[in-house]
Design a protein around this motif. Sequence first.
Motif, PDB file in Angstrom:
ATOM      1  N   CYS A 109       0.843  -1.190   0.000  1.00  0.00           N
ATOM      2  CA  CYS A 109       0.000   0.000   0.000  1.00  0.00           C
ATOM      3  C   CYS A 109       0.881   1.243   0.000  1.00  0.00           C
ATOM      4  O   CYS A 109       1.847   1.316   0.757  1.00  0.00           O
TER       5      CYS A 109
ATOM      6  N   ASN B 259      -0.574   4.336   0.336  1.00  0.00           N
ATOM      7  CA  ASN B 259      -1.425   5.440   0.775  1.00  0.00           C
ATOM      8  C   ASN B 259      -0.953   6.156   2.033  1.00  0.00           C
ATOM      9  O   ASN B 259      -1.196   7.347   2.192  1.00  0.00           O
ATOM     10  N   MET B 260      -0.334   5.428   2.908  1.00  0.00           N
ATOM     11  CA  MET B 260       0.190   6.058   4.130  1.00  0.00           C
ATOM     12  C   MET B 260      -0.868   6.814   4.918  1.00  0.00           C
ATOM     13  O   MET B 260      -0.648   7.973   5.315  1.00  0.00           O
ATOM     14  N   CYS B 261      -2.020   6.201   5.123  1.00  0.00           N
ATOM     15  CA  CYS B 261      -2.987   6.787   6.054  1.00  0.00           C
ATOM     16  C   CYS B 261      -2.250   6.917   7.387  1.00  0.00           C
ATOM     17  O   CYS B 261      -1.476   6.021   7.753  1.00  0.00           O
TER      18      CYS B 261
ATOM     19  N   TYR C 123      -2.731   6.512  10.465  1.00  0.00           N
ATOM     20  CA  TYR C 123      -2.887   5.563  11.579  1.00  0.00           C
ATOM     21  C   TYR C 123      -2.375   4.166  11.255  1.00  0.00           C
ATOM     22  O   TYR C 123      -2.295   3.314  12.122  1.00  0.00           O
ATOM     23  N   CYS C 124      -2.002   3.916  10.010  1.00  0.00           N
ATOM     24  CA  CYS C 124      -1.946   2.523   9.551  1.00  0.00           C
ATOM     25  C   CYS C 124      -0.521   1.978   9.414  1.00  0.00           C
ATOM     26  O   CYS C 124       0.366   2.611   8.831  1.00  0.00           O
TER      27      CYS C 124
ATOM     28  N   VAL D 294       0.160  -0.860   7.821  1.00  0.00           N
ATOM     29  CA  VAL D 294       0.275  -1.739   6.641  1.00  0.00           C
ATOM     30  C   VAL D 294       1.392  -1.342   5.662  1.00  0.00           C
ATOM     31  O   VAL D 294       2.168  -2.200   5.235  1.00  0.00           O
ATOM     32  N   PRO D 295       1.537  -0.054   5.295  1.00  0.00           N
ATOM     33  CA  PRO D 295       2.613   0.271   4.357  1.00  0.00           C
ATOM     34  C   PRO D 295       3.997  -0.128   4.901  1.00  0.00           C
ATOM     35  O   PRO D 295       4.921  -0.363   4.123  1.00  0.00           O
TER      36      PRO D 295
ATOM     37  N   GLN E 258      -4.494  -5.013  -0.765  1.00  0.00           N
ATOM     38  CA  GLN E 258      -4.669  -3.969   0.254  1.00  0.00           C
ATOM     39  C   GLN E 258      -5.436  -2.784  -0.314  1.00  0.00           C
ATOM     40  O   GLN E 258      -6.160  -2.110   0.388  1.00  0.00           O
ATOM     41  N   ASN E 259      -5.223  -2.530  -1.605  1.00  0.00           N
ATOM     42  CA  ASN E 259      -5.957  -1.479  -2.324  1.00  0.00           C
ATOM     43  C   ASN E 259      -6.300  -2.054  -3.673  1.00  0.00           C
ATOM     44  O   ASN E 259      -5.765  -1.666  -4.693  1.00  0.00           O
TER      45      ASN E 259
ATOM     46  N   HIS F 121     -10.048   1.061  -2.026  1.00  0.00           N
ATOM     47  CA  HIS F 121      -9.968   2.395  -1.439  1.00  0.00           C
ATOM     48  C   HIS F 121     -10.987   3.255  -2.190  1.00  0.00           C
ATOM     49  O   HIS F 121     -11.064   3.178  -3.426  1.00  0.00           O
TER      50      HIS F 121
ATOM     51  N   GLN G 181     -13.796   5.275   7.466  1.00  0.00           N
ATOM     52  CA  GLN G 181     -12.930   5.482   8.649  1.00  0.00           C
ATOM     53  C   GLN G 181     -13.474   6.528   9.610  1.00  0.00           C
ATOM     54  O   GLN G 181     -13.377   6.365  10.815  1.00  0.00           O
TER      55      GLN G 181
ATOM     56  N   ARG H 103      -6.661  10.724   4.644  1.00  0.00           N
ATOM     57  CA  ARG H 103      -7.398   9.811   3.773  1.00  0.00           C
ATOM     58  C   ARG H 103      -7.591  10.366   2.362  1.00  0.00           C
ATOM     59  O   ARG H 103      -7.984   9.649   1.459  1.00  0.00           O
TER      60      ARG H 103
HETATM   61 FE1  SF4 Z   1      -3.293   1.474   3.091  1.00  0.00          FE
HETATM   62 FE2  SF4 Z   1      -5.748   0.801   3.948  1.00  0.00          FE
HETATM   63 FE3  SF4 Z   1      -3.762   1.137   5.697  1.00  0.00          FE
HETATM   64 FE4  SF4 Z   1      -4.766   3.284   4.445  1.00  0.00          FE
HETATM   65  S1  SF4 Z   1      -5.870   1.908   5.864  1.00  0.00           S
HETATM   66  S2  SF4 Z   1      -2.562   2.821   4.735  1.00  0.00           S
HETATM   67  S3  SF4 Z   1      -5.271   2.411   2.450  1.00  0.00           S
HETATM   68  S4  SF4 Z   1      -3.869  -0.433   4.114  1.00  0.00           S
END
Ligand code: SF4
Length: 585
Positions: A258, A260-262, A264-265, A267-268, A302-303, A362, A389, A401
């Motif tokens: 991912c 996107n680098m939201c 809070y996340c 995952v990236p 993920q997206n 997304h 979210q 976002r």
């Molecule tokens: Fe990526 Fe989803 Fe995490 Fe945002 S919430 S950083 S879109 S995995």
Amino acid sequence: MHPLQCVLQVQRSLGWGPLASVSWLSLRMCRAHSSLSSTTCPSPERQEDGARKDFSSRLAAGPTFRHFLKSASAPQEKLSSEVEDPPPYLTMDELLGRQRKVYLETYGCQMNVNDTEIAWSILQKSGYLRTSNLQEADVILLVTCSIREKAEQTIWNRLHQLKALKTRRPRSRVPLRIGILGCMAERLKEEILNREKMVDVLAGPDAYRDLPRLLAVAESGQQAANVLLSLDETYADVMPVQTNPSATSAFVSIMRGCDNMCSYCIVPFTRGRERSRPVASILEEVKKLSEQGLKEVTLLGQNVNSFRDNSEVQFNNAVSTNLSRGFTTNYKAKQGGLRFAHLLDQVSRVDPEMRIRFTSPHPKDFPDEVLQLIHERDNICKQIHLPAQSGSSRVLEAMRRGYSREAYVELVHHIRESIPGVSLSSDFIAGFCGETEEDHVQTVSLLREVQYNMGFLFAYSMRQKTRAYHRLKDDVPEEVKLRRLEELITVFREEATKANQISVGCTQLVLVEGLSKRSATDLCGRNDGNLKVIFPDAEMEDVNNPGLRVRAQPGDYVLITSASSQTLRGHVLCRTTLKDSSENC
Ligand code: SF4
Ligand code: 5AD
């Protein structure tokens, strides 16, 4: 990782520092590196002179710095037909599973379910057997999740239980090996090995091809790890093994990572940069699944709708698609490549009797081409996950976002106009940094306004490394987060009941999965919107064979009238096909 960094790690290993007994490296660089670390870094009780001499002689014949550079620039994609040479410090025999039994346990999202099958496919090819009996296992692998603190705590607790299993293991059996795979391995790296000495293997989400080597190193009593992320690993050539012969549906991974680098996340950071699998290999997998008789595939990523296949130069001239109106990205605009609309079109043509779903998208990547296709194609389910979210534009901005509440609501209207009857679901986070009571009320009002059919609601959990961790304050007290979460759940349930009420008395097409867990006289399946549906196992007419009375089998499509709105209950009307039902309903 730069090759130089890799050499530095080797030196640290040679220095018998805290990493001394750990083999750290990537698939391509690790062969050389691990030949050092796996032979030079035995666990303390094994530090014998003989071993050192053996190591020195192997080291003399080992790799040079040139090897690191060469392997670092080597192309990453491997064809399944390519036969790999064993690393210089391991024999082919040591790399083989030797009928060791592997027990795999999956935590977290559907990507992890798919990753479990990828890991298993790789191990099976190496001669491992799979067991569903923990007591029988020689290797236990946990495929882990880091998205919230609670998910990680579950794994720590499980590790304590497994520790007991390991220490109680009779000496007559081969020692039990335990591995942590996936996001938690990636996030915590050596902290896991230091905290839990009984963990033998760590493999990050891009390191599953390295599992046979890591396990071979672990066989000698050393800890082995590979947590390097890749820019292009998609496991395109690794066909996941279908382990449940009566399964009616399967997941197909189409992209990973991912960008996107939201804020809070995590995952990236645990799954790395966004990359897509080539369309051709996805279609090949979907065709195979159709030939095996599967009736539903869920495209995973993920997206998932940010899909962009750039694997061939000519794809750069592909027609570009837009972002959803009012949406922006945190990254520089990407160009070219075959996009999600193209893939969805191709996948839906493979088998008109095969249902297509996708998750998790997304909201920024819903151009009209995608919506139009979902509307047009009978076999693409009219179901969209649209993670919001928060309902407050202020919080959405803090979350990075890339949209406001207004843009999101406009998208919802546009989707509903483009795909009448579409079922919508969403993710929400309660108690994000700086969330006020007023922000929370806005989220409640968004839930009321959209009236989702399904929802996934979470209390905010601060994750290290994220932008929120560095720049924002986790200032909503725990009890306030939980109270707001409860309120969101209550409102969501009320609205979902109303939304699902609409289908009471309507005819629905259901893909039969099997017996209901609660009652042997009921069957269960899923409607187009992915809601679970329970109905009595009764005789019915078969539309394709008039006059014939049949009972529904897993993989059949049946029409039901639904009679309740929570988990839908209904009555079967007839057995049918996807094509027939869309023509006649
Ligand atoms: Fe990526 Fe989803 Fe995490 Fe945002 S919430 S950083 S879109 S995995
Ligand atoms: N805390 C709580 N929930 C989170 N999610 C992602 N990161 C966090 C976090 N730090 C939720 C988001 C995402 C879903 C998969 O998990 O709602 O969409």
